[in-house]
Design a protein around this motif. Structure first.
Motif, PDB file in Angstrom:
ATOM      1  N   PRO A 189     -45.623 -19.752 -69.519  1.00 36.46           N
ATOM      2  CA  PRO A 189     -45.027 -19.430 -70.928  1.00 36.46           C
ATOM      3  C   PRO A 189     -43.772 -19.721 -71.113  1.00 36.46           C
ATOM      4  N   GLY A 190     -43.117 -20.136 -70.152  1.00 35.65           N
ATOM      5  CA  GLY A 190     -41.663 -20.353 -70.379  1.00 35.65           C
ATOM      6  C   GLY A 190     -41.001 -18.978 -70.021  1.00 35.65           C
ATOM      7  N   SER A 191     -39.826 -18.742 -70.442  1.00 38.52           N
ATOM      8  CA  SER A 191     -38.981 -17.499 -70.180  1.00 38.52           C
ATOM      9  C   SER A 191     -38.918 -16.847 -71.565  1.00 38.52           C
ATOM     10  N   ALA A 192     -39.115 -15.462 -71.160  1.00 36.99           N
ATOM     11  CA  ALA A 192     -39.051 -14.405 -72.375  1.00 36.99           C
ATOM     12  C   ALA A 192     -37.776 -13.675 -72.271  1.00 36.99           C
ATOM     13  N   GLY A 193     -36.879 -13.859 -71.247  1.00 40.20           N
ATOM     14  CA  GLY A 193     -35.683 -13.084 -70.883  1.00 40.20           C
ATOM     15  C   GLY A 193     -34.395 -13.969 -71.450  1.00 40.20           C
ATOM     16  N   PRO A 194     -33.344 -13.675 -70.700  1.00 41.13           N
ATOM     17  CA  PRO A 194     -31.903 -14.399 -71.226  1.00 41.13           C
ATOM     18  C   PRO A 194     -32.414 -15.972 -71.294  1.00 41.13           C
ATOM     19  N   ARG A 195     -31.937 -16.376 -72.439  1.00 36.28           N
ATOM     20  CA  ARG A 195     -32.011 -17.983 -72.762  1.00 36.28           C
ATOM     21  C   ARG A 195     -31.244 -18.552 -71.678  1.00 36.28           C
ATOM     22  N   ARG A 196     -31.761 -19.556 -70.872  1.00 42.28           N
ATOM     23  CA  ARG A 196     -31.342 -20.368 -69.878  1.00 42.28           C
ATOM     24  C   ARG A 196     -31.407 -21.799 -69.966  1.00 42.28           C
ATOM     25  N   HIS A 238     -38.880 -21.917 -66.292  1.00 41.82           N
ATOM     26  CA  HIS A 238     -38.446 -21.550 -67.594  1.00 41.82           C
ATOM     27  C   HIS A 238     -38.974 -22.427 -68.664  1.00 41.82           C
ATOM     28  N   ARG A 239     -39.809 -23.455 -68.479  1.00 39.50           N
ATOM     29  CA  ARG A 239     -40.176 -24.467 -69.160  1.00 39.50           C
ATOM     30  C   ARG A 239     -41.861 -24.108 -69.572  1.00 39.50           C
ATOM     31  N   SER A 240     -42.019 -23.960 -70.838  1.00 35.11           N
ATOM     32  CA  SER A 240     -43.383 -23.610 -71.406  1.00 35.11           C
ATOM     33  C   SER A 240     -44.464 -24.936 -71.130  1.00 35.11           C
TER      34      SER A 240
END
Length: 152
Positions: free
Chosen positions: A119-126, A104-106
């Motif tokens: 790219p990191g996470s494009a979904g729910p913020r975590r 989850h880290r770009s």
């Protein structure tokens, strides 16, 4: 050539992510997709390469590979969800870009001839991390990565 890259949607495909991906020549999803509806929506925009993440389960996910090799713009890209599970030597395999997700880290990091892109996470913020996507611009041997925070 423009390749849109996202990961860790976990069943949430944000409108901002879709807007960013419009016009891409190819899209890559680095796993933890969250469902077939995400694959369907992305494949309606451009040719799509996806890999299964550790949270992708059920009958729909059985057809999704754990890794993928993509030839784009004359270059080889390798896609895997968790970079810690990389079991090949990208340099020996002639791979120029390794795409991963999971953390989850770009991050875009050049290591010798290989670009490692998450790219990191494009979904729910975590984990208080930004929501992000990425793109690769390929022009001959030139590869230009860009990470974009959504809603920033």
């Amino acid at each position: 050539m423009r390749i849109g890259i996202l990961s860790d949607t976990h069943g949430l495909l944000r409108p901002e992510a879709l807007d960013f991906l419009r016009g891409c020549d190819h899209i890559v999803h680095g796993g933890d997709i969250g469902g077939l509806e995400i694959i369907d929506a992305l494949s309606a925009l451009a040719p799509l390469t996806v890999v299964r993440g550790n949270n992708d389960g059920g009958a729909w996910a059985e057809a999704v590979p754990e890794t993928a090799l993509l030839e784009a713009g004359g270059l080889r890209l390798f896609v895997i969800h968790d970079l810690a599970q990389l079991r090949i030597d990208p340099v020996a395999a002639g791979i120029r870009v390794v795409v991963s997700g999971h953390s989850h880290r770009s991050r875009a990091e050049q290591r010798g001839p290989v670009l490692y892109l998450n790219p990191g996470s494009a979904g729910p913020r975590r984990f208080r991390l930004p929501v992000s996507v990425a793109e690769l611009r390929i022009d001959g041997e030139a590869i230009v990565p860009r990470i974009v925070e959504l809603g920033a």
